[in-house]
Design an enzyme around this catalytic site. Sequence first.
Site, PDB file in Angstrom:
ATOM      1  N   ASN A  79      -6.546   1.240  -1.947  1.00  0.00           N
ATOM      2  CA  ASN A  79      -7.245   1.961  -0.857  1.00  0.00           C
ATOM      3  C   ASN A  79      -6.474   3.210  -0.448  1.00  0.00           C
ATOM      4  OD1 ASN A  79      -5.205   0.313   0.239  1.00  0.00           O
ATOM      5  ND2 ASN A  79      -6.204   0.237   2.243  1.00  0.00           N
ATOM      6  N   ARG A  93       0.130   4.273  -0.714  1.00  0.00           N
ATOM      7  CA  ARG A  93      -0.554   5.458  -0.174  1.00  0.00           C
ATOM      8  C   ARG A  93      -0.578   6.665  -1.094  1.00  0.00           C
ATOM      9  NH1 ARG A  93      -2.737   2.314   3.368  1.00  0.00           N
ATOM     10  NH2 ARG A  93      -1.695   2.004   5.357  1.00  0.00           N
ATOM     11  N   HIS A 147       1.724   3.745   8.359  1.00  0.00           N
ATOM     12  CA  HIS A 147       0.942   4.765   9.059  1.00  0.00           C
ATOM     13  C   HIS A 147       1.935   5.611   9.855  1.00  0.00           C
ATOM     14  CE1 HIS A 147      -3.060   3.032   8.303  1.00  0.00           C
ATOM     15  NE2 HIS A 147      -2.498   1.855   8.449  1.00  0.00           N
ATOM     16  N   ASN A 201      -4.400  -5.984  10.063  1.00  0.00           N
ATOM     17  CA  ASN A 201      -5.572  -6.771   9.685  1.00  0.00           C
ATOM     18  C   ASN A 201      -5.243  -7.655   8.483  1.00  0.00           C
ATOM     19  OD1 ASN A 201      -7.002  -5.216  11.546  1.00  0.00           O
ATOM     20  ND2 ASN A 201      -7.663  -3.757   9.984  1.00  0.00           N
ATOM     21  N   HIS A 209       0.879  -1.173   0.000  1.00  0.00           N
ATOM     22  CA  HIS A 209       0.000   0.000   0.000  1.00  0.00           C
ATOM     23  C   HIS A 209       0.916   1.223   0.000  1.00  0.00           C
ATOM     24  CE1 HIS A 209      -3.668  -2.282   1.458  1.00  0.00           C
ATOM     25  NE2 HIS A 209      -2.728  -3.093   1.875  1.00  0.00           N
ATOM     26  N   ASP A 229       2.415  -6.855   2.617  1.00  0.00           N
ATOM     27  CA  ASP A 229       1.297  -6.000   3.031  1.00  0.00           C
ATOM     28  C   ASP A 229       1.821  -4.687   3.634  1.00  0.00           C
ATOM     29  OD1 ASP A 229      -1.227  -5.038   3.455  1.00  0.00           O
ATOM     30  OD2 ASP A 229      -1.839  -6.585   4.874  1.00  0.00           O
TER      31      ASP A 229
HETATM   32  O1  DOR Z   1      -3.481  -3.940   8.414  1.00  0.00           O
HETATM   33  C1  DOR Z   1      -3.917  -3.568   7.338  1.00  0.00           C
HETATM   34  N1  DOR Z   1      -3.590  -2.357   6.835  1.00  0.00           N
HETATM   35  N2  DOR Z   1      -4.740  -4.358   6.661  1.00  0.00           N
HETATM   36  C2  DOR Z   1      -5.410  -3.924   5.575  1.00  0.00           C
HETATM   37  O2  DOR Z   1      -6.224  -4.648   5.067  1.00  0.00           O
HETATM   38  C3  DOR Z   1      -5.215  -2.557   5.067  1.00  0.00           C
HETATM   39  C4  DOR Z   1      -3.928  -2.011   5.499  1.00  0.00           C
HETATM   40  C5  DOR Z   1      -3.835  -0.517   5.312  1.00  0.00           C
HETATM   41  O3  DOR Z   1      -4.080  -0.061   4.202  1.00  0.00           O
HETATM   42  O4  DOR Z   1      -3.516   0.185   6.266  1.00  0.00           O
HETATM   43 ZN    ZN Z   2      -3.122  -5.040   2.448  1.00  0.00          ZN
END
Ligand code: DOR
Ligand code: ZN
Length: 440
Positions: free
Chosen positions: A95, A65, A309, A278, A63, A305
């Site tokens: 996302n 961002r 953040h 997650n 991700h 993954d």
């Molecule tokens: O822990 C997670 N972070 N699981 C996800 O499905 C999305 C991801 C995020 O974009 O922060």
């Molecule tokens: Zn993910």
Amino acid sequence: MPAHYDLLIRGGTCVLPWGEFAIDVGVRDGRIAALGAAGATADRVLDAAGLHVLPGLIDPHVHLRDPGDPAIETIPTGTKAAVLGGLAAVFDMPNTSPSITGADRLAWKQDYVEQHAWCDMGLYVGAAKSNIPELAELELGRGVCGVKVFAGSSTGDLLVEDDASLEAVMRSGRRRVSFHSEDEARLQARRGLFKSGDPYARHMEWRDEECAFLGTRRLMALARKTGRAAHILHVSTAEELEYLGLYRDVATVELLVNHLTQVAPEVYEQLGGLGVMNPPIRGRRHWEAAWAAVRDGTADTVGSDHAPHALAAKRRPWPECPAGLTGVQTLVPVMLGHVAAGRLSLARMVDLMCAGPARVYGAVGKGRLAVGYDADFTLVDLKCQRVIENDWIVSPCGWTPFHGMQVTGWPAATVVRGHVVMQDDEALGSPVGRLVRFRG
Ligand code: DOR
Ligand code: ZN
């Protein structure tokens, strides 16, 4: 006349699909031109003595961002992290803020990637209840590795949770579709059982095994019903892995490096919010099942993954801390550490990080060392001992859940279509990334 190449990778041990061979590799026009090039000359020689030459490693789940908050991550910073970490390609999730769910934003991203990415990229398109009729066309867009469905809610606003909508998504298009599989109804029903300031380990109670299993069971029923192959991302429980073994006609399986490396409750005690993701990191029984899935072939791919953040946000009490961990730069070192520890062979690591992603998503010209394939390489030093440190992380958010971890094995160089983009911990040149091509 000896053969002459643009680039020669000399003196390394090449990991081919059919075994390891001490051969030189000749590169011409960004493609592999010869496996076995003794006596050849080249414009540039990359000395691989003492190193293993792998096909360019792929992280199929990041991700980055972008668009979003550049103080956390962008495509330039995230792909620089990728090449420093030994990755030649990443597949990026939709996302973002705003999310990638329509032709306009996809067109913007396709353009942007080819100017600013350090490695090659595949792009996921997000499924939303509002774009289901467009998905069949969107999934065939340039560089699109597939559709991503959040069947359970996570970071961002993408969510397709009811059976009728999920079935409509599966009937719209024909390529492999990737799922975040957690049961939304159970997630919401249990949310009230917990309160702010509860221990971080309650994250795995809220998003429990049943939540994951219910999601996956439902998706497998829909996959059989519609005949649409489903890729279940970040499978995190022993029960799902056993169940998915009964559905290999329609199911492929991703594991995450975190679920192969960290276990609860220790991870929450040691890292607090920096262990919250997650689906959650769970107890040892699930860690063992994940390794069994590596050994028995149930797992098709391994990803990071990478979901950065801000550190300040991750330090908030649970459940106000957002879920997601950085990982694009550390995926290869941590997996090499597992190779050194004897948990998997180097060949299986390459299978999970090259052939696996190429097979699942239908990437063209990627995922193996073979003549005519893209000249993507990850050179690794299997003996190098290093400690992963926050200082090494180039993502602007600046932290890794693996800070302080000692590993044996380190990426020494990354080559993307014949461009040496990383050597000895330095990013070289300028961004050369292109969109990956996928079979239609
Ligand atoms: O822990 C997670 N972070 N699981 C996800 O499905 C999305 C991801 C995020 O974009 O922060
Ligand atoms: Zn993910």
